[in-house]
Each structure stands twice: as C-alpha cells, then as structure tokens.
Design an enzyme around this catalytic site. Structure first.
Site, PDB file in Angstrom:
ATOM      1  N   PRO A   1       0.874  -1.276   0.086  1.00 45.55           N
ATOM      2  CG  PRO A   1      -0.693  -1.800   1.619  1.00 45.55           C
ATOM      3  CD  PRO A   1       0.449  -1.984   1.070  1.00 45.55           C
ATOM      4  CB  CYS A   2       1.804   3.540  -2.664  1.00 47.85           C
ATOM      5  SG  CYS A   2       0.099   4.028  -3.456  1.00 47.85           S
ATOM      6  CD  GLN A   3      -3.209   3.479   0.051  1.00 48.39           C
ATOM      7  OE1 GLN A   3      -2.401   2.958   0.320  1.00 48.39           O
ATOM      8  NE2 GLN A   3      -4.444   2.903  -0.500  1.00 48.39           N
TER       9      GLN A   3
ATOM     10  CG  PHE B   1       5.272   4.836   1.426  1.00 47.37           C
ATOM     11  CD1 PHE B   1       6.237   5.125   2.322  1.00 47.37           C
ATOM     12  CD2 PHE B   1       5.236   3.643   1.322  1.00 47.37           C
ATOM     13  CE1 PHE B   1       6.454   4.153   3.333  1.00 47.37           C
ATOM     14  CE2 PHE B   1       5.238   2.474   2.049  1.00 47.37           C
ATOM     15  CZ  PHE B   1       5.958   2.820   3.147  1.00 47.37           C
ATOM     16  CB  ALA B   2       1.528   8.713  -2.544  1.00 40.17           C
TER      17      ALA B   2
END
Length: 495
Positions: free
Chosen positions: A109-111, A113-114
């Site tokens: 999951p990138c939430q 990090f983005a």
C-alpha cells in the site's frame, strides 16, 4: 545466513533446473495487474494475499483456474493477520511455507508514502507527520517476515517513488540492506510505465532481489518506447531522489529511452476502437441501467487496428472478439458542456474559466445580468453551470486527455471521481469509462472487474500496469533461467 536457508534455496533452484515452474506468492496483489505480467512471463500464480474483498474477487475471477470462487484460494486476507504457514495450511499444500514458493512479489500500500496520501492524512489527523505513523507505512517490515518464512529465490516489490523520501528516510535502501543480510543481491530504481508501452505516464519504484545461490545481480528492463516526460514529472523525481546519493549502494540509474525508439502510446491509439458513449448526455437512463458486465461491440474502423488495441484484445488467456464490457461513465450533466468546450490538455483552471464565460452568457440570456449576486435566481443559475472548486486549490482536479500523448497517472481516487481523465473526444463530452481506464492501465479487454463502477475504478487505479509488470517479470525470469542453465552446465562438466 543459516545453512537451512541456503539448502532450501538450492533445492528450489534444482527444481527449476529440472523443468519446474517458478511458483509465486503475491502479497497485496490487488485485482492482479502485476500478476498478469508475472503470468505472461511464465510464472505460476500459486497464491496471493489481498484484503479488499472486491479486488480479491476480481483476482479470483481472472486467475482461479480450477479453484472455485468460494474456495480458500480465492478468499480475501489481511497480510498483517496472515502468515505464510497459515496460508499454506488453508490452501492444503503438501509442502511447508519455506518449500512452497520460489518468487515473492508485493505491491505494498502506497497511501502513506505518496505525497497526495500524506496530505490527506495530515488533513484527517491534523498533524504534520501523521503519514509517518500510518500503520500502512510499516507493512514493508511485515513483508520482510514473509521473506524469512518463504525463502524465495526472487523478490519483486513495487511502490511509489516517494517511498525513497519518507520523512527524510530512504525506505528501499533499508529494505535492500536487510535483504542483503539475508542472502540476497538487491537493486532498486524508478521505471516509467510509458517507456514500456503503457499509454500512461506513471512513475513507480521497483526493488528486485535475487538469492545469492543464483549468482545473478538484479537487472531492470530496457525501455521500448520514447517519451519526453511532461512538465512536473522531473520535479517530482528530484523530490523523491533527494536522499538517494553515492552512498546508496543498491540504487540503479533510472533507465532512459533512446529517442530512436517508437513513440509512447497515445490516448487515441489506446482508446480509439472502443465504443462511443453518448447515452449519458441524451438518454441517461440507459447508463443507469447498464451493468459493468454488459457487452458492447467494438467500434468499426476503416483503418487497421492499432498495435496497442490489438494487444489488448488478444492478450493470451483474455482474448475478446466482437465486444467488451466496462462501458460505465459518471453522470455529471452540469459539466458535460464544459467538457465539450475544453481543449486537449486543459486542466481545472481553464475549465473554470470556460464555466464562468458560460455563466456570464446564461445571465445575459435569462435577463439576470443586473441581478443581485445573493439572489436565489442568480445562485441557482450559477450552481447549475459553475463547479464550486477553487482553481487555486485544485489546479489538477480536472484534465482532458491529449489524443497524441499518454495519459496522466491513474490513481485509486478514480473510485470517487474521474475528472482527472476527461475523454479527448469533445463530441462524447464525458470522463473515461471503466474499460477506457483499464486500457490506459494496460489491462486486457477480457479482464473482468468485480463490484460496481466505483470499485472497478479504484481497483484499476491501485494496480500495477500489467505491461510494466511484464517488463520487470521478463527480466527476472530470464535471470532465473540463466542461473539454472549455468548450474546445469557446471554439473555436466563436473560429470
């Protein structure tokens, strides 16, 4: 490194040398974008972990083979609450967790990090560093436990480039150091999907690790298409790469395309053969009744089918013939006239300016030019024409595709609105359909999505573009095969 780990990995390599297929466990698989690439490259999709029920159902629909839709194989799972041993037991595999998989892959999951995800977390928590305490930011440590438990020969991790600068910390460097200590050669870099035939400018970070027993140093795919990155992407790269320097031993230079390569796939080449959709404007009841699974014939064209469209219709195992599904679009009638007037490449400030001009013309036509701005008639007319968003705060909220160029990045936010991808054909005056979003992400036309429209958009936006996944997977597969061939030749000579 423990002797047992070396033995397990050598046994796996021997199995591949004997003709066995590389068995893959994918964690946070989503609906299966990376899985499509892995399968096309020759990997066996042995098991996966995905907690989103609709994404897990999509995965099962498309990859289940002999597995039933209600089987343990298809069940959604949370990686934080699952272990490799539990998974192997539930699937009824005859081997242990350490002996069951040759490849471990993950689109974590990138939430957190983005940067767009960080802003959202700040607004919810009211704290500047809320993103650093998001539990999703530590899932990579949970992933490392799966590495320990499964002892794979190869590892593939995908995430957003901003993971390189997570509050000043280079997470991929930490992951790489840990994997090196556990007997792997590791590399990471940024790949742009448009360089590999995807009609979308999408930057992603990939980490590849290969077990020392392979005697291979990780490589990354060479671009097949050329594109000058649009304004803004170079700046985003610089921010992400701020903490990548000469001390980062595992970073590979970002591949750049040769100008002599074929141009990147544009939106018109990607979408031009799909059905025209006009019902949203002239008969919206048709769209309201249409289901995601309803098939509509392809558009008839007098010219030859573009190579990209042909590839999407003929992806092995997902072929289509005369029709495809996914032709749902959002019903936003206030904005259809604005979409019509926007030019390719226009963003929200331009759309708002168009709406303001339309409103001024409407005031004149309704005899309200001198009406008070707080009057009911003035306010109602404005609300029926002008979007309420501040153009200074939402400059990128809307964007109209350029038919000659790849799309901007698709995100999971498309599950809530699709204004970031307005169709380039003004006559259709709408945002993209589910199938068009899938095409821009390089999902083949035979790939089916579970759930309703919003769920499908979310799954597509969250996915690894299959063609990008394929490019990475092909290199890893070639290195596995090369290692196997080399070991075979060594044994032959020794005999």
């Amino acid at each position: 490194m423990a002797a047992d780990s070396i033995r397990i990995r050598r046994d796996k390599l021997a199995r591949l040398q004997a003709g066995g297929k590389a068995r893959t466990l994918e964690i946070c698989s989503g609906c299966g974008g990376l899985s499509l690439g892995l399968m096309a490259a020759g990997f066996e999709l042995s098991a996966h972990i995905e907690m989103d029920p609709e994404a897990a159902e999509s995965y099962a629909i498309n990859f289940r083979g002999d597995h039933a839709l209600d089987s343990a194989w298809a069940r959604p799972r949370d990686m934080e609450r699952s272990t490799a041993a539990q998974l192997v037991s539930e699937l009824g595999l005859a081997t242990s967790a350490a002996d069951s998989f040759d490849v471990l892959a993950a689109g974590l999951p990138c939430q957190a990090f983005a940067r767009i995800g960080r802003s959202k977390l700040r607004s919810v928590a009211g704290e500047e560093d809320a993103f650093q305490r998001d539990p999703r930011a530590s899932l990579y440590r949970r992933f490392l436990q799966f590495v320990e438990d499964t002892q794979p020969l190869a590892i593939i991790i995908e995430n957003v480039p901003d993971i390189l600068n997570f509050g000043g910390h280079n997470v991929p460097e930490e992951i790489s150091e840990t994997l090196e200590q556990r007997g792997y050669r590791v590399g990471y870099t940024i790949l742009n999907a448009a360089y590999f035939g995807v009609p979308q400018v999408r930057e992603r970070l990939f980490i590849v690790a290969l077990a020392n027993v392979l005697d291979e140093t990780p490589r990354f795919p060479t671009p097949t298409h050329f594109l000058n990155l649009p304004k803004g992407y170079e700046g985003s790269r610089r921010v992400a790469l701020k903490h990548v320097d000469h001390d980062c031993r595992f970073f590979h230079p970002i591949p750049t395309p040769d100008r002599r390569l074929t141009d990147a796939v544009g939106a018109a080449e990607a979408l031009g053969d799909l059905p025209r959709i006009s019902e949203h404007a002239n008969n919206p009841s048709v769209i309201r009744k249409r289901r995601l699974t309803d098939l509509i014939p392809y558009r008839e064209t007098s010219s030859a089918l573009p190579a990209y469209a042909s590839a999407m219709r003929n992806w092995p195992g997902f072929e289509t013939t005369d029709a495809t599904d996914g032709h749902l679009v959002r019903l936003t009638p206030r904005d259809f006239p604005i979409f019509y007037r926007m030019r390719s490449g226009d963003d929200y400030p331009m759309a708002r300016a168009i709406a303001e001009k339309m409103f001024a013309d409407a005031l004149e036509a309704h005899g309200l030019s001198r009406a008070r701005k707080d009057s009911k008639a003035w306010c109602e007319l404005r609300a029926s024409i002008v979007p309420p968003y501040d153009p200074d705060k939402f400059p990128n909220k809307w964007w109209k595709l350029d038919p000659r160029k790849p799309s901007r990045t698709l995100t999971a936010h498309m599950g809530k609105d699709t204004y970031s991808h307005i169709h380039y054909d003004s006559a259709q005056r709408r945002t993209v359909s589910v199938r068009e979003a899938a095409r821009l992400q390089s999902f083949p036309d035979g790939f089916r999505f579970a759930g309703a429209m919003n769920a499908a958009f979310r799954q597509i936006g969250n996915a690894v573009p299959p063609l990008l996944g394929l490019a990475v997977a092909q290199v890893v597969m070639a290195q596995l095969q090369q290692a196997g061939s080399r070991k075979k030749e060594t044994k032959r000579r020794a005999a």
